[in-house]
Structures are given as C-alpha cells and as structure tokens.
Design a protein around this motif. Structure first.
Motif: not given
Length: 273
Positions: A23-28, A107-110, A126-132, A163-166
């Motif tokens: 996430v830090v990488l994504y922000v930058n 990628l983050l969801a994986l 699957t549900g917790t992965a989407v939520l997180f 995208s995370g849900a995907a």
C-alpha cells in the motif's frame, strides 16, 4: 532429551506487513507515472495499467502450477471478470493513471487471501479477503490525503474495493489457497463488535470528505478506537474457534491505525487534501 520439532508459525502471518508495504508503494507511484508520461507520452502511458493487468493475470497459471486438479468455479471467475471491467469503468476518466488501482488491488487481494488461508477456509476466506483488501484500500486513500501530490477520494476507494473483490473471487474461482475446512460462526458479541467497527470506519471515511484542505477534528477516529478495542476483546474471549479469533484480531489491528489519520495534520506539517 526431547525430539519434538519446534513449533512453526504460519507463513501467512508475515504477509500482513507485506500487504502494508504494498500500500505504501502504491501511494508513491505518482512519481513513476510522471516519468512514464514524460518518456512515453500521455496516450501510451495510459496503456500501462492495462499492460499491468494483463501481466498480473498472466501470473495465474504460474500460481496454480503443480497444484494437481484445479477445482474451477466458472461463476466466480465470471464474476471476477465482470468486477475487473467495472473497476476499469468507474475510474475517473480525467486521470487514466488511476486504472492502475485495478491490477494493484487484484494483487493485494491475492496476498491477503494467502495470509488468511492458514486459519480460514471456504466462503469466509473469500469474504474476509474482500473486507481486508477494502480496508487496506481505505488506508491507501487516507495516506494519499496526507501526500502533498495526491488527494483523498471515495471514487478511488470504490475502485480499490471492487478490484479487491475481483481478486478474491478470481482466487476462489480457480481454487487458489482454499484454506482449512473449519467452521466460521462468530458469536453475537464478536459479530456486534465487528458491525460497530464497520460503522465507525464508514463514519470516519465520510467525515473526512468534508475536511479536505483543513485539519480534521482529532476526535473523528475515537469511534474506531473504541470499537476496534471492543473487537479485540471479543475476539480473544470468543469460543467460536481459531478462524473467528484470527479474523477478529486481524480486522481490529488493520483498522485501529485509521484513527491516526485525523491526528497527523495536528502534529506534523501536513495538510489533508
């Protein structure tokens, strides 16, 4: 002399800090986008998110290689494809670079699904992965609000969540990291604490929209702190099983730092944009 082997910690637990670093990488990545526009031109640079998406999807055969028979679920795969398309469609057309959020959060969801798959399995995985993944996407947007060259936005947050849900559904659809077959039935106290925490996060997310350009009140994060601590206590006390305990504890620890974002502009020379 004991011959017992030392207890091994689940490898997935180390992926939570890896997800935070992503996430830090994504922000930058804004600076990287500027360099791409300078070297390729705006039109060609606009194709980079699509190339990154194809690259991410191209890694799927490598991930499932050597796993034997794949339990393919066409419905989940088609739903993932539809969500990928939706994520690309709802990004702000004025900023084509934002389409990079789709492969990023897929990628983050994986990564988070693998982290969760040690104690959790089935539909709960699957549900917790989407939520997180959505929660990490909220962190992303709040960090962007503090970044001098970025802005906080609900639209981008929605793209992150879709995208995370995907990504989570795609992994479920191809049987990637299915997790153990254990029950996942939160008790009333844990479920109530989780629901209250969700409400507190939603309150914070919506309130921050009205404080762009001005320091937000520090108390905005207090409901997140109160409900997050309540969920931690409920998770530790629950008899619902290790899967529920892990999900409750991880959910609380991922969410509690959200309370810091309204405080940061008051203690550092930052402006929330």
């Amino acid at each position: 002399m004991s011959t017992e082997s030392p207890r091994r910690l689940p490898a997935g637990r180390y992926l939570y800090p890896a997800a935070a670093l992503l996430v830090v990488l994504y922000v930058n990545t804004f600076e990287i986008w500027g360099m791409l526009v300078g070297s390729l031109g705006g039109e060609r640079a606009g194709l980079v998110p699509f190339a990154a998406l194809l690259g991410a999807l191209g890694c799927i055969p490598w991930l499932v290689r050597g796993r034997g028979r794949i339990g393919l679920r066409p419905g989940a795969v088609m739903a993932a494809a539809a969500l990928i398309a939706l994520g690309l469609l709802i990004t702000d057309p004025a900023f084509p670079a934002k389409r990079i959020h789709v492969p990023q959060y897929l990628l983050l969801a994986l990564v988070l699904r693998r982290a969760l798959s040690d104690p959790i399995g089935g539909a709960a995985l699957t549900g917790t992965a989407v939520l997180f993944t959505l929660l990490f996407g909220i962190h992303d947007e709040m960090l962007q609000g503090l970044h001098p060259n970025r802005t906080y936005g609900l639209r981008d947050m929605a793209v992150n969540g879709v995208s995370g849900a995907a990504g989570a559904l795609l992994a479920a659809g191809i049987g990637l990291w299915t997790g153990p077959a254990v029950p996942f039935r939160p008790d009333r106290r844990t479920a109530a604490a989780a629901a209250a925490l969700a409400g507190a996060v939603l309150f914070l997310v919506l309130q921050l929209v009205d404080h762009r350009g001005t320091p937000p009140p520090v108390w905005l994060g207090l409901p997140v702190v109160a409900t997050g601590l309540a969920l931690l206590a409920a998770g530790r006390a629950t008899a619902a099983g290790p899967a529920v305990r892990h999900a409750a504890t991880a959910l609380a620890w991922i969410t509690l730092p959200l309370a810091l974002y309204p405080v940061m502009p008051h203690v550092a020379p930052l402006v929330f944009n």
